[in-house]
Design an enzyme around this catalytic site. Structure first.
Site, PDB file in Angstrom:
ATOM      1  N   ASP A 139      51.880  51.824 -63.574  1.00 17.94           N
ATOM      2  CA  ASP A 139      50.272  51.532 -64.095  1.00 17.94           C
ATOM      3  C   ASP A 139      49.288  51.908 -63.012  1.00 17.94           C
ATOM      4  O   ASP A 139      48.006  52.242 -63.740  1.00 17.94           O
ATOM      5  CB  ASP A 139      50.211  50.324 -65.091  1.00 17.94           C
ATOM      6  CG  ASP A 139      51.251  50.108 -66.404  1.00 17.94           C
ATOM      7  OD1 ASP A 139      51.474  51.205 -66.484  1.00 17.94           O
ATOM      8  OD2 ASP A 139      51.525  48.970 -66.200  1.00 17.94           O
ATOM      9  N   ARG A 186      55.099  61.843 -71.697  1.00 14.23           N
ATOM     10  CA  ARG A 186      56.347  61.841 -70.949  1.00 14.23           C
ATOM     11  C   ARG A 186      57.916  62.138 -72.052  1.00 14.23           C
ATOM     12  O   ARG A 186      58.624  63.098 -71.745  1.00 14.23           O
ATOM     13  CB  ARG A 186      56.903  61.048 -69.045  1.00 14.23           C
ATOM     14  CG  ARG A 186      57.988  60.979 -68.928  1.00 14.23           C
ATOM     15  CD  ARG A 186      58.414  59.579 -68.470  1.00 14.23           C
ATOM     16  NE  ARG A 186      58.204  58.624 -68.602  1.00 14.23           N
ATOM     17  CZ  ARG A 186      59.080  58.268 -68.568  1.00 14.23           C
ATOM     18  NH1 ARG A 186      60.675  58.655 -68.450  1.00 14.23           N
ATOM     19  NH2 ARG A 186      59.010  56.541 -69.181  1.00 14.23           N
ATOM     20  N   ARG A 240      51.425  52.016 -80.346  1.00 12.09           N
ATOM     21  CA  ARG A 240      51.128  51.717 -79.381  1.00 12.09           C
ATOM     22  C   ARG A 240      50.991  50.425 -79.948  1.00 12.09           C
ATOM     23  O   ARG A 240      51.636  49.670 -81.190  1.00 12.09           O
ATOM     24  CB  ARG A 240      49.725  51.223 -78.988  1.00 12.09           C
ATOM     25  CG  ARG A 240      48.767  53.444 -78.420  1.00 12.09           C
ATOM     26  CD  ARG A 240      49.436  54.052 -77.085  1.00 12.09           C
ATOM     27  NE  ARG A 240      49.125  51.664 -76.351  1.00 12.09           N
ATOM     28  CZ  ARG A 240      48.262  51.856 -76.392  1.00 12.09           C
ATOM     29  NH1 ARG A 240      46.427  52.126 -76.872  1.00 12.09           N
ATOM     30  NH2 ARG A 240      47.551  50.510 -75.128  1.00 12.09           N
ATOM     31  N   ARG A 246      56.304  46.936 -81.986  1.00 12.07           N
ATOM     32  CA  ARG A 246      56.827  48.639 -81.886  1.00 12.07           C
ATOM     33  C   ARG A 246      58.323  48.759 -82.889  1.00 12.07           C
ATOM     34  O   ARG A 246      59.247  48.751 -83.878  1.00 12.07           O
ATOM     35  CB  ARG A 246      57.474  49.391 -80.330  1.00 12.07           C
ATOM     36  CG  ARG A 246      55.855  49.675 -79.729  1.00 12.07           C
ATOM     37  CD  ARG A 246      55.832  50.084 -78.861  1.00 12.07           C
ATOM     38  NE  ARG A 246      55.270  50.518 -77.677  1.00 12.07           N
ATOM     39  CZ  ARG A 246      54.892  51.125 -76.998  1.00 12.07           C
ATOM     40  NH1 ARG A 246      56.071  51.911 -76.372  1.00 12.07           N
ATOM     41  NH2 ARG A 246      53.603  50.723 -76.006  1.00 12.07           N
ATOM     42  N   CYS A 333      45.053  63.437 -67.810  1.00 13.75           N
ATOM     43  CA  CYS A 333      45.110  62.047 -69.103  1.00 13.75           C
ATOM     44  C   CYS A 333      46.731  62.430 -69.818  1.00 13.75           C
ATOM     45  O   CYS A 333      47.082  61.399 -69.932  1.00 13.75           O
ATOM     46  CB  CYS A 333      44.456  61.412 -69.474  1.00 13.75           C
ATOM     47  SG  CYS A 333      43.365  62.716 -69.976  1.00 13.75           S
TER      48      CYS A 333
END
Length: 399
Positions: A139, A186, A240, A246, A333
């Site tokens: 991060d 990714r 998210r 999740r 981004c």
């Protein structure tokens, strides 16, 4: 330095590409996980306990640790290394919620900016509200804030990604029409790249029997089954929330599978939810995945000395190599970037890097081998990044 397509890593019993097995040289071990039995079961959801302040006394702590959630490993290592920090109230843990923690309704790429999970912690450090800042290194932006240093990396955890599903043992075994939930560009791009018939829409027969294109608004994996029918595996990007959120979505059937960093699951003691683990070849990790970094103010010699005693140099060098790669690319981004450095059985550095288009249709990869030394590894990462930047061409990294 030389390009290297295949490497054998230290403490791995068979040839793998770039340390898909155990990598004890990087300070972590890879336990043998069994594939989850595929009868339908609920994922184990544990309440995440937020400790705002951890202190035994009201006196001022010697070390105030700023963190997004947990910093117990840092606290315990400091206490073990310095007797004065083992006293009651000597260490205080202060939880700081960041922009990335607060905004959960949008994909990270849409929020924009860098340091979404570090900015508020860094501000607290500079303002003197905390003494050290504990970050997940993946991060941390490539440039640190002025007047701060990051002299310490803890031993790296397992860098691989975990596959979690109630109905399938792997990505390849997901039923037709399955939805894969991920908040990572990714992961999304590499999933899509594994299937050769991909598109952001899919084909379906309308009421007249003619073929028409249906826009889904999501990237879809289009495959052909044994009967020649088109089937769609959908990748849901805006997935998210914390691990518990999740897994709840998985239990509720919102998605049929998800991918999470194994390191995070291990730190939360939630590996019982893992169905299988993706090898490095299947899913190249994020730059600095599994690594914890600790920062302090550049003029705070006492904190710098404390952190120096905790630093794991092998991890620090690997992370430096990967971040040099990221810095050279200076991706936007919305650019999927992956990179991983490890030490092979001969003590050399093995590095592999990847950039991709968000839809996975274009993936560029490179690799390097060289001495496991700071200057050499910085040069390897930079050289690999510049190579992919050149091969990608204009516009590849634009938002």
């Amino acid at each position: 330095m030389e390009a290297l397509p295949l490497a054998r890593c230290a403490s791995s019993s068979s040839y793998v590409n770039f340390c898909s097995g155990s990598v004890s040289a990087l300070g972590f071990s890879v336990p043998a996980f069994k594939t989850t039995h595929l009868t339908r079961k609920k994922m184990v959801l544990r309440a995440s306990i937020t400790v705002e302040q951890e202190t035994q006394k009201t006196n001022v702590a010697l070390v105030r640790i700023g963190t997004r959630g947990r910093a117990y490993e840092t606290r315990d290592k400091l206490m073990a290394a310095h007797s004065e920090l083992a006293e009651e109230g000597a260490i205080q843990i202060i939880v700081i919620k960041t922009t990335g923690d607060k905004i959960l309704t949008q994909p990270l790429a849409d929020i924009g900016g860098k340091g979404l999970f570090t900015k508020e912690i860094d501000e607290a450090l500079l303002n003197g509200d905390i003494d050290i800042a504990v970050h997940s290194m993946k991060d941390v932006p490539t440039y640190l804030p002025d007047k701060t240093i990051l002299p310490c990396n803890l031993p790296r955890e397992d860098v691989r990604d975990a596959f979690i599903s109630l109905t399938a043992a792997s990505l390849a075994e997901l039923p037709a029409g399955s939805t894969v939930g991920t908040a990572s560009l990714r992961r999304k791009s590499q999933i899509l790249h594994r299937y050769k018939s991909l598109n952001a829409s899919f084909l379906q027969l309308d009421s007249l029997g003619s073929e028409r294109e249906i826009s889904t608004g999501l990237p879809d994996i289009v495959r052909i089954d044994s009967f020649g029918n088109k089937i769609v595996d959908r990748v849901l990007e805006n997935f998210r929330g914390n691990v518990q959120t999740r897994l709840r979505k998985l239990n509720e059937g919102v998605v049929q599978a998800t991918l999470l960093a194994l390191a995070g699951l291990k730190r939360l003691n939630m590996t019982e939810n893992v169905t299988s683990i993706l090898s490095i070849d299947e899913m190249l990790p994020a730059v600095a995945q599994g690594a914890i970094g600790i920062a302090c103010r550049s003029n705070d010699d006492m904190m710098a000395n404390y952190l120096a005693s905790l630093n794991h140099e092998v991890t620090r060098l690997a992370v430096a190599c990967e971040r040099s790669f990221l810095l050279a690319l200076d991706g936007s981004c919305r650019t999927p970037i992956a990179g991983y450095a490890c030490q092979d059985e001969d003590g050399n550095c093995i590095f592999k890097g990847l950039v991709a288009s968000p839809d996975g249709t274009k993936v560029l990869e490179t690799s390097r081998k060289g001495p496991y030394a700071f200057e050499d590894m910085i040069k390897m990462g930079k050289d690999a990044g510049e190579e992919l930047l050149s091969r990608a061409g204009p516009g590849f990294f634009d938002c």
